[in-house]
Write a protein that holds these residues in place. Structure first.
Motif: not given
Ligand SMILES: *Cc1c(COP(=O)(O)O)cnc(C)c1O
Length: 364
Positions: A50-51, A164-166, A172-173, A200-202
């Motif tokens: 999701g990034v 893994a989710q939070y 990763g995101g 997410n940082d271009d």
């Protein structure tokens, strides 16, 4: 029937035919570094996490150390890391010449204690590097909050936490950037070394694409003194196959973890506390008991493989001898009491039941 701690041949068996096909495709393509497979894997893994960006690199350690370099973190800077982690988290900080500031774990999650992070911050602190240890997300809301109040970067060590989710978002995101490892034994494992960075940082992504490739984005033009750390085509092709099955594999791990939890409730072993909003991918199944060594011996005698993650804390390693570390009693006690039981997507209900029965027999 002996049960290995982890048998990677057995873990990869369901994907053998598809992996062979992927490897053949690479072989015939004539491109082995920085080709279509790597580009496609980067797109697919970014989307999975999701990034916006995924940058394939040679291994997890390089993923972490290149993030620090790309942020310009180095000599004179401090980076907060968990005291209880695999040594690569610390080595990444050492590689850029910054100072390691270890923070003790919470006694129940066994992971970096957000309460103690704030005390470790100084004017030189630049980043916090939480690890999603054993596949369980760190307490990211609290960590993000502290980082924002002090203007710090959050760099996830997600090497054990693919998927893994939070609070509904994937590892990763969850920070400013994340490092992943595809070492064969990880939840998403290659057939050799591999790693990736997500962000997410271009601007950061562009710097990292150069840094991993001799500081170059145009052949023979070098804008930075980079390194050579690339994810190769063969590993990328294999990872594309396994990524399609990662969620199913992680769901099997969760079922195995649940079976262990149910079977071990009336034993004295302690299991990890799940932080609010966290969904583990159960990279490892760790139990805690003061009788760890005897339990391990009991299981070994009965053909059940176990490991300790990790038997010597980073600050006690020869690599970090001669440093003036603070007292880290929570980490040291944990290190003496933890034991990793077999955990893999392929484990059958019978195998888990057999292992649990032996654990119960030991305490009976
Ligand atoms: C595996 C691992 C790494 C390093 O990954 P490599 O690909 O082996 O370099 C970093 N941090 C943690 C927590 C790991 O488990």
């Amino acid at each position: 029937m002996p049960i290995d701690f982890l048998n990677l041949g057995r873990a990869n068996a369901p994907y053998e035919a598809a992996m062979r096909e992927a490897i053949d495709r690479v072989l015939r393509s004539g491109y082995y570094i920085m080709g279509e497979e790597t580009a496609a894997f980067e797109r697919e893994f970014a989307s999975y996490c999701g990034v916006e960006h995924c940058i394939g690199v040679g291994n997890g350690l390089d993923a972490l150390h290149l993030i620090l370099r790309a942020y310009g973190i180095g000599a004179g800077d401090e980076v907060i890391v968990p005291a209880n982690t695999f040594i690569a988290t610390w080595l990444a900080v050492s590689l850029v010449g910054a100072r390691i500031v270890p923070v003790e774990p919470d006694d129940a999650t066994w992971n970096i204690d957000p309460q103690r992070i704030e005390d470790a911050i100084t004017p030189r602190t630049r980043a916090i590097m939480p690890v999603h240890l054993y596949g369980m997300p760190a307490e990211m809301d609290a960590i993000r909050d502290i980082a924002d109040r002090h203007g710090l970067r959050v760099i996830e060590d997600a090497a054990q936490a693919h998927g893994a989710q939070y609070r509904g978002r994937r590892a990763g995101g969850l920070g400013d950037a994340a490092g992943f490892s595809f070492y064969p034994g990880k939840n998403l494992g290659a057939l050799g070394d591999g790693g990736a960075i997500t962000t997410n940082d271009d601007d950061l992504a562009e710097r990292l694409r150069k840094l991993r490739n001799y500081g170059s984005s145009i052949k023979y033009q070098h804008d930075a003194a980079g390194i050579n750390s690339r994810l190769d085509e063969m590993q990328a092709a294999v990872l594309r196959v396994k990524l399609q099955h990662l969620d199913a594999d992680n769901a099997r791990r969760a079922a195995v973890a649940e079976a262990y939890r149910a079977a071990l409730t009336d034993t004295p072993v302690e299991l990890i506390r799940v932080p609010d909003g966290a969904r583990s991918v159960w990279h490892l199944l760790v139990v805690r008991t003061p009788r760890r060594d005897a339990l391990r011996e009991h299981l070994t005698q009965r053909g059940i493989g176990t490991q300790i993650h990790y038997p010597i804390p980073c600050h006690r390693q020869g690599a970090y001898a001669g440093h003036d570390w603070p007292a880290l009693p929570v980490t040291e006690r944990l290190q003496a009491e933890i034991l990793s039981l077999p955990m893999a997507p392929y484990l059958s209900a019978d195998e888990v039941a057999l292992i649990a029965t032996e654990v119960k027999a030991f305490f009976a």
